[in-house]
Design a protein around this motif. Sequence first.
Motif, PDB file in Angstrom:
ATOM      1  N   HIS A  83     -17.679  70.995  51.264  1.00 15.42           N
ATOM      2  CA  HIS A  83     -17.180  72.351  51.490  1.00 15.42           C
ATOM      3  C   HIS A  83     -15.671  72.454  51.353  1.00 15.42           C
ATOM      4  O   HIS A  83     -14.964  71.467  51.474  1.00 15.42           O
ATOM      5  CB  HIS A  83     -17.525  72.802  52.926  1.00 15.42           C
ATOM      6  CG  HIS A  83     -18.896  72.436  53.375  1.00 15.42           C
ATOM      7  ND1 HIS A  83     -19.147  71.381  54.225  1.00 15.42           N
ATOM      8  CD2 HIS A  83     -20.109  72.963  53.054  1.00 15.42           C
ATOM      9  CE1 HIS A  83     -20.449  71.274  54.428  1.00 15.42           C
ATOM     10  NE2 HIS A  83     -21.061  72.219  53.722  1.00 15.42           N
ATOM     11  N   HIS A  85     -13.026  73.848  53.696  1.00 11.11           N
ATOM     12  CA  HIS A  85     -12.877  74.231  55.109  1.00 11.11           C
ATOM     13  C   HIS A  85     -11.551  74.958  55.298  1.00 11.11           C
ATOM     14  O   HIS A  85     -10.537  74.584  54.683  1.00 11.11           O
ATOM     15  CB  HIS A  85     -12.889  72.981  56.000  1.00 11.11           C
ATOM     16  CG  HIS A  85     -14.255  72.367  56.190  1.00 11.11           C
ATOM     17  ND1 HIS A  85     -14.920  72.403  57.399  1.00 11.11           N
ATOM     18  CD2 HIS A  85     -15.079  71.714  55.331  1.00 11.11           C
ATOM     19  CE1 HIS A  85     -16.087  71.785  57.279  1.00 11.11           C
ATOM     20  NE2 HIS A  85     -16.209  71.347  56.029  1.00 11.11           N
ATOM     21  N   ILE A 117     -16.320  76.045  57.822  1.00 11.76           N
ATOM     22  CA  ILE A 117     -16.772  76.031  56.429  1.00 11.76           C
ATOM     23  C   ILE A 117     -16.559  77.419  55.822  1.00 11.76           C
ATOM     24  O   ILE A 117     -17.029  78.419  56.358  1.00 11.76           O
ATOM     25  CB  ILE A 117     -18.258  75.640  56.351  1.00 11.76           C
ATOM     26  CG1 ILE A 117     -18.449  74.179  56.800  1.00 11.76           C
ATOM     27  CG2 ILE A 117     -18.815  75.853  54.946  1.00 11.76           C
ATOM     28  CD1 ILE A 117     -19.876  73.830  57.183  1.00 11.76           C
ATOM     29  N   VAL A 168     -13.950  68.789  52.382  1.00 14.60           N
ATOM     30  CA  VAL A 168     -14.633  67.748  53.149  1.00 14.60           C
ATOM     31  C   VAL A 168     -15.959  67.421  52.463  1.00 14.60           C
ATOM     32  O   VAL A 168     -16.754  68.316  52.170  1.00 14.60           O
ATOM     33  CB  VAL A 168     -14.887  68.178  54.618  1.00 14.60           C
ATOM     34  CG1 VAL A 168     -15.550  67.038  55.395  1.00 14.60           C
ATOM     35  CG2 VAL A 168     -13.590  68.606  55.298  1.00 14.60           C
ATOM     36  N   HIS A 170     -19.389  65.256  52.947  1.00 14.47           N
ATOM     37  CA  HIS A 170     -20.127  64.697  54.081  1.00 14.47           C
ATOM     38  C   HIS A 170     -21.174  63.669  53.637  1.00 14.47           C
ATOM     39  O   HIS A 170     -21.614  63.691  52.493  1.00 14.47           O
ATOM     40  CB  HIS A 170     -20.822  65.827  54.849  1.00 14.47           C
ATOM     41  CG  HIS A 170     -19.887  66.913  55.307  1.00 14.47           C
ATOM     42  ND1 HIS A 170     -19.440  67.003  56.604  1.00 14.47           N
ATOM     43  CD2 HIS A 170     -19.299  67.928  54.636  1.00 14.47           C
ATOM     44  CE1 HIS A 170     -18.624  68.060  56.711  1.00 14.47           C
ATOM     45  NE2 HIS A 170     -18.523  68.637  55.530  1.00 14.47           N
TER      46      HIS A 170
HETATM   47 CU   LIG Z   1     -17.794  70.459  55.294  1.00 15.16          CU
END
Ligand SMILES: [Cu+2]
Length: 265
Positions: A83, A85, A117, A168, A170
């Motif tokens: 995403h 952020h 997000i 980010v 994940h």
């Molecule tokens: Cu994220």
Amino acid sequence: MKRTSALLAAPALALGALALAAAPAQAHDADTTVYQTQLKALNGSSASGSVWVSVHGTEATVTENVTGLPASFNGAAYPHVQHIHIGAMGMCPDASADTNGDGVVSVTEGAPHYGKIAQTLTTSGDTSPATATDLKLAPGGATIDYKRTFTLSAETVSALKAGTASIVVHGLDPATLSPAAKAAKSDIVPSLPLAATSPALCGELSVSQMGAMPNGAPETGVTPAARTTTTDATPGILASAGGVLVAGAAAVGLNRRRAARKAQD
Ligand SMILES: [Cu+2]
């Protein structure tokens, strides 16, 4: 009367068209800002990579090259939700953000740094927060070469301009976690393991110097019209174009353009 003014206007329009045709890339680049980040590993991840976000109005093209992520999960390609952020410090957390001491900075623990997000980097469909944890739409595997153009929310555009947007990526390898963290459920999707949603990579987006200086020209807030005019070789036109530039920066810009032209000649 109307006919006369139209005829008079025609040569001016033609000249304008010629000027634009001479430097279409520059005219376009003046309205495009490229944000870039080198992703840093988090939570013991051994991944690395870079992301570029090229923004023109509210349209963004996100280009990402990442390697070293965990490759598979439950026998299939490991889905790495990722995403943009925003809404906090625009910073990536370090290990000190692990407030519960389980050895993993979870999404929630990292949020005071990188925020909420704002956009989901999906492979197709929705790019809003609504698809944030849709594993079917997430890029997967150890190596990700991602490129997608989509519309940013106004909030995301503002955050990018303010320097408070981060990327980010994940998804951790459960084998690298402590037994407790390995057994823990995700703080944001309880049906998933903590490893699946915790950050593996994070990068703070900032204006790329490459993007800020398209074609080697200095970024001085020059309007596209002024910039295209300077592509004309006539020194007189150069001088008049200089008049609309910010004082100080103007002299530097013109000298560089003159030097560039000499180099081309
Ligand atoms: Cu994220």
